[in-house]
Design an enzyme around this catalytic site. Structure first.
Site, mmCIF file in Angstrom:
data_model
loop_
_atom_site.group_PDB
_atom_site.id
_atom_site.type_symbol
_atom_site.label_atom_id
_atom_site.label_comp_id
_atom_site.label_asym_id
_atom_site.label_seq_id
_atom_site.Cartn_x
_atom_site.Cartn_y
_atom_site.Cartn_z
ATOM 1 N N HIS A 82 0.742 5.215 1.129
ATOM 2 C CA HIS A 82 0.055 6.271 1.863
ATOM 3 C C HIS A 82 0.199 7.567 1.075
ATOM 4 O O HIS A 82 1.315 7.913 0.643
ATOM 5 C CB HIS A 82 0.713 6.509 3.223
ATOM 6 C CG HIS A 82 0.690 5.329 4.159
ATOM 7 N ND1 HIS A 82 -0.173 5.236 5.218
ATOM 8 C CD2 HIS A 82 1.456 4.196 4.205
ATOM 9 C CE1 HIS A 82 0.050 4.104 5.883
ATOM 10 N NE2 HIS A 82 1.035 3.464 5.287
ATOM 11 N N HIS A 106 0.847 -1.204 0.000
ATOM 12 C CA HIS A 106 0.000 0.000 0.000
ATOM 13 C C HIS A 106 0.874 1.243 0.000
ATOM 14 O O HIS A 106 1.996 1.230 0.514
ATOM 15 C CB HIS A 106 -0.971 0.018 1.183
ATOM 16 C CG HIS A 106 -0.315 -0.154 2.526
ATOM 17 N ND1 HIS A 106 0.092 -1.377 3.009
ATOM 18 C CD2 HIS A 106 -0.005 0.739 3.489
ATOM 19 C CE1 HIS A 106 0.626 -1.220 4.201
ATOM 20 N NE2 HIS A 106 0.588 0.054 4.518
HETATM 21 P P1 5GP Z 1 1.301 0.485 7.518
HETATM 22 O O1 5GP Z 1 1.767 0.817 8.898
HETATM 23 O O2 5GP Z 1 1.122 -1.000 7.320
HETATM 24 O O3 5GP Z 1 2.103 1.141 6.446
HETATM 25 O O4 5GP Z 1 -0.129 1.160 7.380
HETATM 26 C C1 5GP Z 1 -1.343 0.472 7.462
HETATM 27 C C2 5GP Z 1 -2.412 1.523 7.501
HETATM 28 O O5 5GP Z 1 -3.666 0.889 7.322
HETATM 29 C C3 5GP Z 1 -2.492 2.295 8.819
HETATM 30 O O6 5GP Z 1 -2.297 3.682 8.565
HETATM 31 C C4 5GP Z 1 -3.881 1.971 9.354
HETATM 32 O O7 5GP Z 1 -4.492 3.072 9.986
HETATM 33 C C5 5GP Z 1 -4.621 1.542 8.099
HETATM 34 N N1 5GP Z 1 -5.683 0.585 8.362
HETATM 35 C C6 5GP Z 1 -5.588 -0.573 9.068
HETATM 36 N N2 5GP Z 1 -6.761 -1.213 9.086
HETATM 37 C C7 5GP Z 1 -7.642 -0.450 8.379
HETATM 38 C C8 5GP Z 1 -9.029 -0.589 8.029
HETATM 39 O O8 5GP Z 1 -9.700 -1.556 8.389
HETATM 40 N N3 5GP Z 1 -9.566 0.392 7.270
HETATM 41 C C9 5GP Z 1 -8.856 1.478 6.847
HETATM 42 N N4 5GP Z 1 -9.487 2.391 6.111
HETATM 43 N N5 5GP Z 1 -7.538 1.638 7.131
HETATM 44 C C10 5GP Z 1 -6.945 0.694 7.898
#
Ligand code: 5GP
Ligand code: ZN
Length: 112
Positions: A102, A100
């Site tokens: 951001h 993903h």
């Molecule tokens: P990472 O730390 O893996 O780069 O970011 C994962 C992101 O996914 C986090 O910013 C978290 O808030 C978001 N996230 C996790 N679960 C969900 C969800 O169920 N729905 C949405 N919209 N975002 C999520």
């Protein structure tokens, strides 16, 4: 991937606030925003992280980045600027093991 939260979002098993969707890409608002605008852009196929990229993903990756620009425009940060982040692995704090990107913006972002 059965217990992947983003695969569940793609399948509609977990609700999300979508910004954009096509056959291969989904963009939706982060549930726990760390900037005024915080959108996630993901491929619909389950790729664990940037480390898992293969030759066959070249076209997809270009499309994702093209879409990141379009989504930035849709959510109104293209003129003011935005940051694109993809966390890979433990030290980066990658919580969701589905590639993903951001998109952060809508305000001046911290430089560190
Ligand atoms: P990472 O730390 O893996 O780069 O970011 C994962 C992101 O996914 C986090 O910013 C978290 O808030 C978001 N996230 C996790 N679960 C969900 C969800 O169920 N729905 C949405 N919209 N975002 C999520
Ligand atoms: Zn997944």
């Amino acid at each position: 991937m059965e217990d992947c939260v983003f695969c569940k979002i793609i399948k509609g098993e977990i609700p999300s606030k979508k910004v954009y969707e096509d056959d291969e890409i989904l963009a939706f608002y982060d549930i726990n925003p760390i900037a005024k605008v915080h959108v996630l852009v993901i491929p619909k196929i389950h790729i664990e992280s940037l480390l898992e990229l293969k030759d066959e993903h070249k076209y997809l990756l270009f499309n994702i980045f093209e879409k990141i620009n379009e989504v930035a425009e849709m959510v109104g940060v293209d003129k003011t600027g935005f940051r694109v982040i993809s966390n890979v692995g433990k030290d980066a704090g990658q919580a969701v093991k589905h590639l993903h990107f951001h998109i952060l913006g809508g305000e001046t972002l911290p430089t560190r």
